[in-house]
Design a protein around this motif. Sequence first.
Motif, PDB file in Angstrom:
ATOM      1  N   ARG A   1       0.836  -1.208   0.000  1.00  0.00           N
ATOM      2  CA  ARG A   1       0.000   0.000   0.000  1.00  0.00           C
ATOM      3  C   ARG A   1       0.866   1.250   0.000  1.00  0.00           C
ATOM      4  NH1 ARG A   1      -3.036  -2.528   4.572  1.00  0.00           N
ATOM      5  NH2 ARG A   1      -4.503  -3.901   3.539  1.00  0.00           N
ATOM      6  N   ALA A   2       1.925   1.232   0.805  1.00  0.00           N
ATOM      7  CA  ALA A   2       2.810   2.392   0.875  1.00  0.00           C
ATOM      8  C   ALA A   2       3.484   2.639  -0.473  1.00  0.00           C
ATOM      9  CB  ALA A   2       3.855   2.204   1.965  1.00  0.00           C
ATOM     10  N   VAL A   3       3.930   1.570  -1.126  1.00  0.00           N
ATOM     11  CA  VAL A   3       4.554   1.708  -2.440  1.00  0.00           C
ATOM     12  C   VAL A   3       3.545   2.203  -3.461  1.00  0.00           C
ATOM     13  CG1 VAL A   3       5.606   0.412  -4.340  1.00  0.00           C
ATOM     14  CG2 VAL A   3       6.366   0.023  -2.007  1.00  0.00           C
TER      15      VAL A   3
ATOM     16  N   ALA B   1       3.728   5.582  -5.620  1.00  0.00           N
ATOM     17  CA  ALA B   1       3.666   5.535  -7.078  1.00  0.00           C
ATOM     18  C   ALA B   1       2.486   6.329  -7.609  1.00  0.00           C
ATOM     19  CB  ALA B   1       3.577   4.094  -7.555  1.00  0.00           C
ATOM     20  N   ALA B   2       1.420   6.427  -6.825  1.00  0.00           N
ATOM     21  CA  ALA B   2       0.228   7.141  -7.260  1.00  0.00           C
ATOM     22  C   ALA B   2       0.269   8.624  -6.900  1.00  0.00           C
ATOM     23  CB  ALA B   2      -1.006   6.504  -6.657  1.00  0.00           C
ATOM     24  N   ALA B   3       1.358   9.098  -6.309  1.00  0.00           N
ATOM     25  CA  ALA B   3       1.445  10.492  -5.896  1.00  0.00           C
ATOM     26  C   ALA B   3       1.187  11.461  -7.051  1.00  0.00           C
ATOM     27  CB  ALA B   3       2.795  10.776  -5.246  1.00  0.00           C
ATOM     28  N   PRO B   4       1.717  11.245  -8.271  1.00  0.00           N
ATOM     29  CA  PRO B   4       1.386  12.159  -9.360  1.00  0.00           C
ATOM     30  C   PRO B   4      -0.089  12.103  -9.733  1.00  0.00           C
ATOM     31  CG  PRO B   4       3.310  10.850  -9.933  1.00  0.00           C
ATOM     32  CD  PRO B   4       2.752  10.309  -8.658  1.00  0.00           C
TER      33      PRO B   4
ATOM     34  N   SER C   1      -4.152  -3.056  -5.959  1.00  0.00           N
ATOM     35  CA  SER C   1      -2.720  -3.352  -6.053  1.00  0.00           C
ATOM     36  C   SER C   1      -2.372  -3.998  -7.385  1.00  0.00           C
ATOM     37  CB  SER C   1      -2.291  -4.277  -4.918  1.00  0.00           C
ATOM     38  OG  SER C   1      -2.459  -3.649  -3.680  1.00  0.00           O
ATOM     39  N   LEU C   2      -3.198  -4.925  -7.828  1.00  0.00           N
ATOM     40  CA  LEU C   2      -2.961  -5.575  -9.116  1.00  0.00           C
ATOM     41  C   LEU C   2      -3.073  -4.584 -10.269  1.00  0.00           C
ATOM     42  CD1 LEU C   2      -4.826  -8.960  -8.587  1.00  0.00           C
ATOM     43  CD2 LEU C   2      -2.357  -8.567  -8.650  1.00  0.00           C
ATOM     44  N   GLN C   3      -4.038  -3.696 -10.192  1.00  0.00           N
ATOM     45  CA  GLN C   3      -4.181  -2.679 -11.235  1.00  0.00           C
ATOM     46  C   GLN C   3      -2.985  -1.736 -11.253  1.00  0.00           C
ATOM     47  OE1 GLN C   3      -7.982  -0.929 -10.351  1.00  0.00           O
ATOM     48  NE2 GLN C   3      -9.114  -2.454 -11.530  1.00  0.00           N
ATOM     49  N   GLN C   4      -2.477  -1.401 -10.084  1.00  0.00           N
ATOM     50  CA  GLN C   4      -1.311  -0.524 -10.002  1.00  0.00           C
ATOM     51  C   GLN C   4      -0.084  -1.190 -10.625  1.00  0.00           C
ATOM     52  OE1 GLN C   4      -1.382   2.594  -8.951  1.00  0.00           O
ATOM     53  NE2 GLN C   4       0.762   2.908  -9.360  1.00  0.00           N
ATOM     54  N   VAL C   5       0.126  -2.466 -10.325  1.00  0.00           N
ATOM     55  CA  VAL C   5       1.256  -3.202 -10.899  1.00  0.00           C
ATOM     56  C   VAL C   5       1.100  -3.290 -12.415  1.00  0.00           C
ATOM     57  CG1 VAL C   5       2.369  -5.465 -11.018  1.00  0.00           C
ATOM     58  CG2 VAL C   5       1.786  -4.490  -8.812  1.00  0.00           C
ATOM     59  N   SER C   6      -0.116  -3.566 -12.862  1.00  0.00           N
ATOM     60  CA  SER C   6      -0.371  -3.664 -14.297  1.00  0.00           C
ATOM     61  C   SER C   6      -0.101  -2.332 -14.993  1.00  0.00           C
ATOM     62  CB  SER C   6      -1.815  -4.101 -14.541  1.00  0.00           C
ATOM     63  OG  SER C   6      -2.088  -4.145 -15.914  1.00  0.00           O
ATOM     64  N   SER C   7      -0.527  -1.237 -14.393  1.00  0.00           N
ATOM     65  CA  SER C   7      -0.292   0.072 -15.017  1.00  0.00           C
ATOM     66  C   SER C   7       1.199   0.416 -15.020  1.00  0.00           C
ATOM     67  CB  SER C   7      -1.096   1.160 -14.308  1.00  0.00           C
ATOM     68  OG  SER C   7      -0.633   1.357 -12.998  1.00  0.00           O
TER      69      SER C   7
END
Length: 110
Positions: free
Chosen positions: A17-19, A23-26, A47-53
């Motif tokens: 979650r922290a990572v 990563a989503a800060a922008p 989390s899976l969507q974030q890794v995929s993006s």
Amino acid sequence: MAIDRLSSIETVLQQMRAVADLAAAPQAGAAASASVSGGFAAELQRSLQQVSSMQNAANTQAQAFELGAPGISLNNVMIDMQKANIAFQSTVQVRNRLVAAYQEIASMAV
């Protein structure tokens, strides 16, 4: 023993979650407008969507570099590819831990 493994899984999820937050800060403006809801399944899906993006962005950047697009350096491409690789490896490890925890819980006597 099972409780220790569950707490370590929760620790890994908190780190993910922290990572993901870093990563989503922008994209914080878009994330702030979306309502935060759900439980474990929703968090896992995010989390899976974030890794995929991250993987898609790294691949797009690598293709642009290969095509000779101006302003894209090899250093940035390699760093983004490694970030995506580490995120994927972390996701696989979380999956492995969850499967192991599930198997242990399923084999417990009731």
